[in-house]
Design a protein around this motif. Sequence first.
Motif, PDB file in Angstrom:
ATOM      1  N   HIS A  55      22.475 122.775 142.891  1.00  0.00           N
ATOM      2  CA  HIS A  55      21.391 123.714 142.587  1.00  0.00           C
ATOM      3  C   HIS A  55      21.462 124.175 141.130  1.00  0.00           C
ATOM      4  CE1 HIS A  55      18.403 126.805 143.332  1.00  0.00           C
ATOM      5  NE2 HIS A  55      19.170 127.639 142.644  1.00  0.00           N
ATOM      6  N   LEU A  56      22.657 124.545 140.696  1.00  0.00           N
ATOM      7  CA  LEU A  56      22.796 125.054 139.322  1.00  0.00           C
ATOM      8  C   LEU A  56      22.430 123.972 138.299  1.00  0.00           C
ATOM      9  CD1 LEU A  56      23.666 127.253 137.310  1.00  0.00           C
ATOM     10  CD2 LEU A  56      25.986 126.387 137.475  1.00  0.00           C
ATOM     11  N   PHE A  57      22.885 122.752 138.534  1.00  0.00           N
ATOM     12  CA  PHE A  57      22.570 121.661 137.600  1.00  0.00           C
ATOM     13  C   PHE A  57      21.053 121.427 137.565  1.00  0.00           C
ATOM     14  CE2 PHE A  57      26.540 119.096 136.546  1.00  0.00           C
ATOM     15  CZ  PHE A  57      27.412 120.139 136.824  1.00  0.00           C
ATOM     16  N   THR A  58      20.425 121.533 138.737  1.00  0.00           N
ATOM     17  CA  THR A  58      18.963 121.320 138.820  1.00  0.00           C
ATOM     18  C   THR A  58      18.222 122.435 138.091  1.00  0.00           C
ATOM     19  OG1 THR A  58      19.342 120.339 140.979  1.00  0.00           O
ATOM     20  CG2 THR A  58      17.079 120.882 140.458  1.00  0.00           C
ATOM     21  N   VAL A  59      18.683 123.672 138.304  1.00  0.00           N
ATOM     22  CA  VAL A  59      18.034 124.819 137.655  1.00  0.00           C
ATOM     23  C   VAL A  59      18.180 124.722 136.134  1.00  0.00           C
ATOM     24  CG1 VAL A  59      18.172 127.332 137.319  1.00  0.00           C
ATOM     25  CG2 VAL A  59      18.233 126.385 139.622  1.00  0.00           C
ATOM     26  N   ALA A  60      19.407 124.445 135.677  1.00  0.00           N
ATOM     27  CA  ALA A  60      19.661 124.395 134.227  1.00  0.00           C
ATOM     28  C   ALA A  60      18.833 123.290 133.559  1.00  0.00           C
ATOM     29  CB  ALA A  60      21.141 124.172 133.976  1.00  0.00           C
ATOM     30  N   TYR A 118      26.016 133.150 131.686  1.00  0.00           N
ATOM     31  CA  TYR A 118      27.410 132.690 131.692  1.00  0.00           C
ATOM     32  C   TYR A 118      28.219 133.444 130.633  1.00  0.00           C
ATOM     33  CZ  TYR A 118      31.280 129.596 130.363  1.00  0.00           C
ATOM     34  OH  TYR A 118      32.506 129.101 130.012  1.00  0.00           O
ATOM     35  N   GLU A 119      27.623 133.612 129.451  1.00  0.00           N
ATOM     36  CA  GLU A 119      28.323 134.296 128.358  1.00  0.00           C
ATOM     37  C   GLU A 119      28.635 135.747 128.730  1.00  0.00           C
ATOM     38  OE1 GLU A 119      29.601 133.057 125.744  1.00  0.00           O
ATOM     39  OE2 GLU A 119      28.705 131.058 125.773  1.00  0.00           O
ATOM     40  N   VAL A 120      27.695 136.396 129.391  1.00  0.00           N
ATOM     41  CA  VAL A 120      27.919 137.789 129.796  1.00  0.00           C
ATOM     42  C   VAL A 120      29.098 137.862 130.765  1.00  0.00           C
ATOM     43  CG1 VAL A 120      26.933 139.714 131.125  1.00  0.00           C
ATOM     44  CG2 VAL A 120      25.545 138.556 129.415  1.00  0.00           C
ATOM     45  N   SER A 121      29.121 136.968 131.755  1.00  0.00           N
ATOM     46  CA  SER A 121      30.227 136.980 132.732  1.00  0.00           C
ATOM     47  C   SER A 121      31.542 136.627 132.054  1.00  0.00           C
ATOM     48  CB  SER A 121      29.944 135.970 133.846  1.00  0.00           C
ATOM     49  OG  SER A 121      28.952 136.467 134.680  1.00  0.00           O
ATOM     50  N   ARG A 157      29.775 122.601 132.539  1.00  0.00           N
ATOM     51  CA  ARG A 157      29.272 121.256 132.878  1.00  0.00           C
ATOM     52  C   ARG A 157      27.757 121.284 133.104  1.00  0.00           C
ATOM     53  NH1 ARG A 157      32.756 116.589 134.356  1.00  0.00           N
ATOM     54  NH2 ARG A 157      34.727 117.234 133.460  1.00  0.00           N
ATOM     55  N   ALA A 158      27.286 122.341 133.775  1.00  0.00           N
ATOM     56  CA  ALA A 158      25.840 122.437 134.073  1.00  0.00           C
ATOM     57  C   ALA A 158      25.036 122.508 132.775  1.00  0.00           C
ATOM     58  CB  ALA A 158      25.558 123.657 134.934  1.00  0.00           C
ATOM     59  N   ILE A 159      25.518 123.277 131.812  1.00  0.00           N
ATOM     60  CA  ILE A 159      24.806 123.422 130.531  1.00  0.00           C
ATOM     61  C   ILE A 159      24.814 122.086 129.778  1.00  0.00           C
ATOM     62  CG2 ILE A 159      24.909 124.570 128.264  1.00  0.00           C
ATOM     63  CD1 ILE A 159      25.988 127.077 129.905  1.00  0.00           C
ATOM     64  N   ALA A 160      25.986 121.447 129.765  1.00  0.00           N
ATOM     65  CA  ALA A 160      26.086 120.154 129.078  1.00  0.00           C
ATOM     66  C   ALA A 160      25.196 119.117 129.774  1.00  0.00           C
ATOM     67  CB  ALA A 160      27.536 119.690 129.068  1.00  0.00           C
ATOM     68  N   LEU A 171      21.979 114.263 139.719  1.00  0.00           N
ATOM     69  CA  LEU A 171      22.850 113.942 140.857  1.00  0.00           C
ATOM     70  C   LEU A 171      24.115 113.225 140.400  1.00  0.00           C
ATOM     71  CD1 LEU A 171      20.387 112.889 143.694  1.00  0.00           C
ATOM     72  CD2 LEU A 171      21.760 114.975 143.532  1.00  0.00           C
ATOM     73  N   LYS A 172      23.952 112.352 139.422  1.00  0.00           N
ATOM     74  CA  LYS A 172      25.110 111.618 138.893  1.00  0.00           C
ATOM     75  C   LYS A 172      26.098 112.602 138.250  1.00  0.00           C
ATOM     76  CE  LYS A 172      25.997 107.868 135.823  1.00  0.00           C
ATOM     77  NZ  LYS A 172      25.529 107.381 134.554  1.00  0.00           N
ATOM     78  N   GLN A 173      25.537 113.541 137.491  1.00  0.00           N
ATOM     79  CA  GLN A 173      26.380 114.527 136.811  1.00  0.00           C
ATOM     80  C   GLN A 173      27.080 115.435 137.828  1.00  0.00           C
ATOM     81  OE1 GLN A 173      26.757 114.996 133.470  1.00  0.00           O
ATOM     82  NE2 GLN A 173      24.935 114.265 132.404  1.00  0.00           N
ATOM     83  N   VAL A 174      26.359 115.772 138.904  1.00  0.00           N
ATOM     84  CA  VAL A 174      26.960 116.613 139.952  1.00  0.00           C
ATOM     85  C   VAL A 174      28.114 115.858 140.599  1.00  0.00           C
ATOM     86  CG1 VAL A 174      26.564 117.708 142.208  1.00  0.00           C
ATOM     87  CG2 VAL A 174      24.862 117.950 140.405  1.00  0.00           C
ATOM     88  N   ASP A 175      27.877 114.580 140.898  1.00  0.00           N
ATOM     89  CA  ASP A 175      28.943 113.755 141.498  1.00  0.00           C
ATOM     90  C   ASP A 175      30.180 113.735 140.609  1.00  0.00           C
ATOM     91  OD1 ASP A 175      27.524 113.154 143.716  1.00  0.00           O
ATOM     92  OD2 ASP A 175      26.737 111.246 142.963  1.00  0.00           O
ATOM     93  N   GLU A 176      29.947 113.550 139.317  1.00  0.00           N
ATOM     94  CA  GLU A 176      31.072 113.485 138.376  1.00  0.00           C
ATOM     95  C   GLU A 176      31.840 114.809 138.370  1.00  0.00           C
ATOM     96  OE1 GLU A 176      29.703 112.319 134.521  1.00  0.00           O
ATOM     97  OE2 GLU A 176      29.048 110.357 135.247  1.00  0.00           O
TER      98      GLU A 176
END
Lengths: 279, 421
Positions: free
Chosen positions: B101-106, B127-130, B146-149, B328-333
């Motif tokens: 979900h996060l990768f899709t949103v980003a 992310y920076e705030v947290s 990873r999601a941002i990249a 999906l590929k990035q999520v798998d990785e």
Amino acid sequence: MVSSVQILLLVLSILAYLAGGLSAMAALVGKKIPVISRPVTLCVGLVMSLTLLLLHCASTGLWQPLQNNFSAMVTMAVLLAAFVAYIQFRRPVPSLEWLAMPVVVLLLLMAGHFGTAKPEQYLPNAYSVVHRVTSYLGALSFLISGVTGILYLISAQNLRGRKKGGHAPPRPGVFGSLERLEHLTYSSVTFGFALFTLGLITGFVWIHHEGAGRMGASWYLSAKVILALAAWAIFAVVLHTPIAPRLRGRKNAILSIVGLVLTLATMVAVLLMPAGGAS
Amino acid sequence: MQRLVMIGMNHSTAPLAVREKIAFSNTQRELALGQFREKFPEAEAVLVSTCNRVELYAARPVHGRPRIDDLVAFVAAFHDLPESEVKAHIYERSNRAVAEHLFTVASSLDSLVVGETQILGQIRDAYEVSKKLGMVGNLLNPLFQRAIAAARDVMAATRLTEGRRSIASIAVEYARQIFENFRDKTVLSIGAGKMSSLVLQHFSELQVKRLVVCNRDQTRAQALASRFGGVAARMDDLMQHLAEADIVISSTASPAPIITPTMFEQVMKQRRWRPSFLVDIALPRDIDEAVGDLENVYLYNIDDLQEVAAATDSNRREAVQSARELVLKQVDEFVTWHTAREVGPLIEQLFSRSHNMARDEVQRTLKKLPDLSAEQRQHVEELARRIVNKLLNDPVQAIRESGTEASPFVRALAKMFRLRS
């Protein structure tokens, strides 16, 4: 009075304007009819109906566009189509043809029906000519304001409907801006009101001058007079928008549409009047 | 071992009226994260709040808290809302689905306007705030990085950002449907933020007669107005400027509407009911919805404009499809990398323990077979080593492939083989 060649030209004009109207309607719902180009159908229709008018004048030998009920209706149709052509070639309002062409077709159908079934030669005296020219041009302006009023109403409804989630997003340029439609409505009402007022005054003077014999003693109770006065009153209200700003926008557009219906009804009443009363 | 959980609501699950109640301003976000830490000290958290979505991501120990219900209760309590109201509009994810979900949103694939790049910046900000508050650790840190990249890669590798229409350009299209000539029109911007600037840029191109920026902070108002050749104005004079403005763009951080129907009716009277085009891009909204019911008022909010922008997405189906595949590929990785990191030491222990046992048994057997040559002894040792490897190969492979669902297997393995997890 109306020859078969003229009838043929009338039918061809109707078909050309009808094709333009249908093409505009198809474009409005997002479909394109590549075979029918609207500028072409409009030009073809204009050439046909103008030729018809000239042919009719030539056949009667009287070179007056408002000499009888047939030529009066055809003249109105030609002028309305010419107005649409002027707008479309200058700064197009694509959906204008969708509404204006049915009115043009209606006028031509009225010409065809009344010109053949109930032909009536109008009187050629000075009052009659001034009355006819001003009344018909005034009525034409009212028809235009009614058509632009309908476009305003649809466009405004689309724009306001967005937030209710009930309409698809409007496409820019389909209706023209509300500001322009309002300007067109108001300009045509101003022009039409002046002419129509003159038409009414000359009409009353004419009746007074000629006596009430042609229209009967209660001429003021005839459908033609009552409907014409009602249309005039409606457009008088529209004309006063600057001093009654709450009427701006949709209310004004609705009044113009009511005026359009009354104007068309007046024209039908004129055509249905007993011989001699129409002119 | 840690678990990933998240809850959220977005433009497709909650109407604007609900989203504006749940939204967190920057100050509220920091406050909420502080409260979260007090309540769940062992957990990590990132809170994303934009005009289209509010999402709370958390990582917790396997048997720890918060669970999904805790997250719902936390958000509801923070905004003083009944839990049922929040629950009715949320979606929830756990473990691998959170990463997906996060990768899709980003990558903006979950945005109303697919291909918009603003969301990536908003995720990074969250992310920076947290990170600044020390709320991200072993799991959320690499996940967000990873999601941002991945989002950057997706946008660079596909044509996702091409051919989309911005909210500002759509607002201009609507204005063109209302007004014909802009040279006699006045544009008023209430607020001087980033969004106001973007929209004003488009309207200034129409060469309007006058441009006014109304803001509490006069320095910011002045800065924005001078960029577009306009003038700055004080909020105290808002009524007067509203009456003069044909186009109003509102984007303030006000928690309640600043333009009400009663107030705007007065404005319209002063305008002699000339048409007024209002664009409300604030969340919570600045202009009461009922203002749009007034005659000759054309009011559009962020959802109205975004829906039109989203209509262009159908032209980019191909780009969206390839973007989804890349995500999906990035999520798998990521999941493979993360699982390997989590179960790696355990597997190492398992192999080491098993090989030691095998070696001990081989030595015991070899003592009973003194006549074996050196070469034969080596064959026996090799046999034992191969048997251990073959026996462990399938279960280890299964754990590695189980991704974020590896926890039960890992726990079972640790228990059965007496490993330290």
